[in-house]
Motif scaffolding. Structure first.
Motif, mmCIF file in Angstrom:
data_model
loop_
_atom_site.group_PDB
_atom_site.id
_atom_site.type_symbol
_atom_site.label_atom_id
_atom_site.label_comp_id
_atom_site.label_asym_id
_atom_site.label_seq_id
_atom_site.Cartn_x
_atom_site.Cartn_y
_atom_site.Cartn_z
ATOM 1 N N GLY A 153 0.791 -1.233 0.000
ATOM 2 C CA GLY A 153 0.000 0.000 0.000
ATOM 3 C C GLY A 153 0.820 1.277 0.000
ATOM 4 O O GLY A 153 0.248 2.364 0.172
ATOM 5 N N SER A 154 2.141 1.188 -0.165
ATOM 6 C CA SER A 154 2.969 2.406 -0.097
ATOM 7 C C SER A 154 3.300 2.928 -1.490
ATOM 8 O O SER A 154 3.630 2.144 -2.381
ATOM 9 C CB SER A 154 4.280 2.113 0.644
ATOM 10 N N PRO A 155 3.263 4.258 -1.658
ATOM 11 C CA PRO A 155 3.612 4.824 -2.970
ATOM 12 C C PRO A 155 5.117 4.729 -3.235
ATOM 13 O O PRO A 155 5.912 4.592 -2.293
ATOM 14 C CB PRO A 155 3.185 6.297 -2.835
ATOM 15 N N LEU A 156 5.511 4.808 -4.513
ATOM 16 C CA LEU A 156 6.929 4.696 -4.865
ATOM 17 C C LEU A 156 7.661 6.027 -4.688
ATOM 18 O O LEU A 156 8.839 6.038 -4.322
ATOM 19 C CB LEU A 156 7.062 4.182 -6.313
ATOM 20 N N GLY A 157 6.988 7.134 -4.939
ATOM 21 C CA GLY A 157 7.651 8.435 -4.795
ATOM 22 C C GLY A 157 8.623 8.691 -5.935
ATOM 23 O O GLY A 157 8.666 7.941 -6.909
ATOM 24 N N THR A 158 9.436 9.735 -5.771
ATOM 25 C CA THR A 158 10.290 10.172 -6.883
ATOM 26 C C THR A 158 11.773 10.178 -6.526
ATOM 27 O O THR A 158 12.596 10.622 -7.322
ATOM 28 C CB THR A 158 9.888 11.611 -7.305
ATOM 29 N N ALA A 159 12.133 9.714 -5.320
ATOM 30 C CA ALA A 159 13.545 9.746 -4.905
ATOM 31 C C ALA A 159 14.377 8.805 -5.772
ATOM 32 O O ALA A 159 13.861 7.837 -6.342
ATOM 33 C CB ALA A 159 13.658 9.348 -3.440
ATOM 34 N N GLU A 160 15.680 9.085 -5.850
ATOM 35 C CA GLU A 160 16.610 8.168 -6.531
ATOM 36 C C GLU A 160 16.693 6.868 -5.719
ATOM 37 O O GLU A 160 16.637 6.916 -4.478
ATOM 38 C CB GLU A 160 18.009 8.796 -6.586
ATOM 39 N N PRO A 161 16.862 5.718 -6.392
ATOM 40 C CA PRO A 161 16.915 4.443 -5.660
ATOM 41 C C PRO A 161 18.043 4.397 -4.631
ATOM 42 O O PRO A 161 19.196 4.673 -4.965
ATOM 43 C CB PRO A 161 17.164 3.416 -6.767
ATOM 44 N N SER A 162 17.720 4.056 -3.402
ATOM 45 C CA SER A 162 18.734 4.010 -2.346
ATOM 46 C C SER A 162 18.173 3.300 -1.118
ATOM 47 O O SER A 162 17.035 3.566 -0.717
ATOM 48 C CB SER A 162 19.127 5.454 -2.000
ATOM 49 N N VAL A 163 18.996 2.432 -0.516
ATOM 50 C CA VAL A 163 18.534 1.803 0.729
ATOM 51 C C VAL A 163 18.488 2.830 1.871
ATOM 52 O O VAL A 163 17.729 2.657 2.825
ATOM 53 C CB VAL A 163 19.404 0.576 1.145
ATOM 54 N N ASP A 164 19.266 3.898 1.750
ATOM 55 C CA ASP A 164 19.218 4.949 2.781
ATOM 56 C C ASP A 164 17.850 5.637 2.777
ATOM 57 O O ASP A 164 17.297 5.937 3.844
ATOM 58 C CB ASP A 164 20.319 5.994 2.538
ATOM 59 N N VAL A 165 17.330 5.885 1.580
ATOM 60 C CA VAL A 165 15.992 6.491 1.471
ATOM 61 C C VAL A 165 14.966 5.565 2.123
ATOM 62 O O VAL A 165 14.085 6.005 2.874
ATOM 63 C CB VAL A 165 15.646 6.733 -0.027
ATOM 64 N N MET A 166 15.108 4.262 1.882
ATOM 65 C CA MET A 166 14.158 3.305 2.465
ATOM 66 C C MET A 166 14.279 3.285 3.989
ATOM 67 O O MET A 166 13.286 3.180 4.716
ATOM 68 C CB MET A 166 14.389 1.906 1.877
ATOM 69 N N ALA A 167 15.504 3.399 4.497
ATOM 70 C CA ALA A 167 15.708 3.420 5.955
ATOM 71 C C ALA A 167 15.116 4.696 6.554
ATOM 72 O O ALA A 167 14.496 4.663 7.629
ATOM 73 C CB ALA A 167 17.198 3.321 6.270
ATOM 74 N N ASP A 168 15.285 5.820 5.849
ATOM 75 C CA ASP A 168 14.722 7.085 6.359
ATOM 76 C C ASP A 168 13.193 7.048 6.332
ATOM 77 O O ASP A 168 12.543 7.646 7.191
ATOM 78 C CB ASP A 168 15.251 8.276 5.545
ATOM 79 N N ASP A 169 12.621 6.342 5.344
ATOM 80 C CA ASP A 169 11.156 6.168 5.327
ATOM 81 C C ASP A 169 10.697 5.481 6.614
ATOM 82 O O ASP A 169 9.664 5.821 7.187
ATOM 83 C CB ASP A 169 10.723 5.255 4.163
ATOM 84 N N VAL A 170 11.472 4.483 7.042
ATOM 85 C CA VAL A 170 11.095 3.736 8.256
ATOM 86 C C VAL A 170 11.216 4.646 9.474
ATOM 87 O O VAL A 170 10.338 4.654 10.349
ATOM 88 C CB VAL A 170 11.962 2.455 8.403
ATOM 89 N N ALA A 171 12.274 5.460 9.522
ATOM 90 C CA ALA A 171 12.429 6.397 10.648
ATOM 91 C C ALA A 171 11.250 7.376 10.683
ATOM 92 O O ALA A 171 10.707 7.674 11.761
ATOM 93 C CB ALA A 171 13.756 7.149 10.528
ATOM 94 N N ALA A 172 10.837 7.855 9.507
ATOM 95 C CA ALA A 172 9.701 8.798 9.456
ATOM 96 C C ALA A 172 8.418 8.103 9.918
ATOM 97 O O ALA A 172 7.576 8.716 10.587
ATOM 98 C CB ALA A 172 9.540 9.336 8.032
ATOM 99 N N LEU A 173 8.287 6.826 9.574
ATOM 100 C CA LEU A 173 7.100 6.071 10.021
ATOM 101 C C LEU A 173 7.091 5.966 11.548
ATOM 102 O O LEU A 173 6.054 6.156 12.194
ATOM 103 C CB LEU A 173 7.115 4.669 9.382
ATOM 104 N N LEU A 174 8.253 5.693 12.130
ATOM 105 C CA LEU A 174 8.327 5.601 13.599
ATOM 106 C C LEU A 174 8.003 6.956 14.228
ATOM 107 O O LEU A 174 7.286 7.016 15.233
ATOM 108 C CB LEU A 174 9.706 5.102 14.040
ATOM 109 N N ASP A 175 8.497 8.039 13.620
ATOM 110 C CA ASP A 175 8.158 9.382 14.123
ATOM 111 C C ASP A 175 6.643 9.553 14.125
ATOM 112 O O ASP A 175 6.059 9.980 15.120
ATOM 113 C CB ASP A 175 8.748 10.478 13.217
ATOM 114 N N ALA A 176 6.027 9.195 13.000
ATOM 115 C CA ALA A 176 4.574 9.405 12.864
ATOM 116 C C ALA A 176 3.808 8.578 13.893
ATOM 117 O O ALA A 176 2.723 8.971 14.332
ATOM 118 C CB ALA A 176 4.138 9.045 11.445
#
Ligand code: MLT
Length: 261
Positions: A50-73
């Motif tokens: 259910g998650s959108p792909l977004g427009t960021a360049e491919p990176s595992v760091d971006v994916m890790a930051d997504d998880v951090a933002a989810l925990l913040d939320a």
């Protein structure tokens, strides 16, 4: 980018990151069994489920930051963070970027080394084919047969069918993006020595995608790690042998919860 996640139970937060090219649906047995003792948070990584792909360049760091933002939320400060295979690469990226949020880590059927040149080239070829075909045929042909082990194939056809269904529902664009992200991931083996959090390394004895040597290298490099080998399982230990997987994770996470309360 707000990831969709399934979040069940109360107690020490346990965040589980899924394998490629699956979704949080792969953690069904973990949500069912572990939510009696933990708050089990299972995100769909960028582009999957259910998650959108977004427009960021491919990176595992971006994916890790997504998880951090989810925990913040969700108002979660620290969690036991675990991942299987691609989820493990993201767990390692999360540890590099958000170490203070990690109560403990679970690394299942994954490796800390970067890709060889051959593996990287193979991923980029697969990404191109996914984009050209706009179907996941290449995943069904090249990856699916190696995702589950021979014991599961022989004795638990329903599990193989379920995994096949999950692969079939992967969006080709998300799979291509994730392959490029994995191809670009750095070597994490050197930095494991700095990770002070307790770690559990899990490895399926019949895994053809990562090896026991990969698992032993991680457990050896981490200052505080234990290793669990899961018999009768290929790459997807959490799906193929959920009871053994859940027992190992529950014991590990319960000990952490006790020391941090
Ligand atoms: C996975 O299961 O997440 C993938 O097989 C990982 C990989 O391609 O290295």
């Amino acid at each position: 980018m707000q990831l969709y996640s399934r979040d069940v139970g109360d107690g020490t937060p346990l965040v589980l990151l899924h394998a490629f090219p699956l979704s949080s649906a792969m953690w069904l047995a973990q949500r069912e069994a572990l939510s009696a003792r933990f708050r089990v948070v299972t995100p769909d990584l960028r582009g999957f489920g259910g998650s959108p792909l977004g427009t960021a360049e491919p990176s595992v760091d971006v994916m890790a930051d997504d998880v951090a933002a989810l925990l913040d939320a969700k108002g979660i400060d620290r969690a036991v963070v675990g991942g299987l295979s691609m989820g493990g690469y993201i767990t390692l990226a999360f540890c590099r970027r958000h170490a203070d949020r990690v109560l403990g880590l679970v690394l299942a059927d994954t490796k800390a080394t970067a890709d060889t040149e051959t593996a990287r080239a193979g991923r980029l070829r697969m990404a191109e084919r996914l984009e050209e075909d706009k179907t996941v045929d290449v995943l069904l042909e090249d990856l699916l047969p190696r995702l589950v082990g021979p014991t599961t194939m022989r004795q638990r056809a329903l599990i193989y069918g379920r995994v096949r269904g999950l692969v079939q529902s992967a969006p080709p664009a998300a799979a291509a993006w994730a392959q490029r992200a994995m191809a670009a991931r750095p070597d994490a083996l050197e930095s494991l020595a700095e990770l002070r959090s307790p770690a559990l390394v899990i490895h399926g004895a019949e895994d053809e995608i990562t090896t026991e040597e990969d698992a032993r290298a991680m457990a050896g490099a981490l200052p505080n790690a234990e290793l669990t080998l899961v018999p009768g399982s290929g790459h997807l230990t959490a799906v193929e042998q959920p009871q053994l997987f859940n027992d190992a994770v529950a014991e590990f996470a319960a000990a952490l919860g006790r020391t941090t309360r």
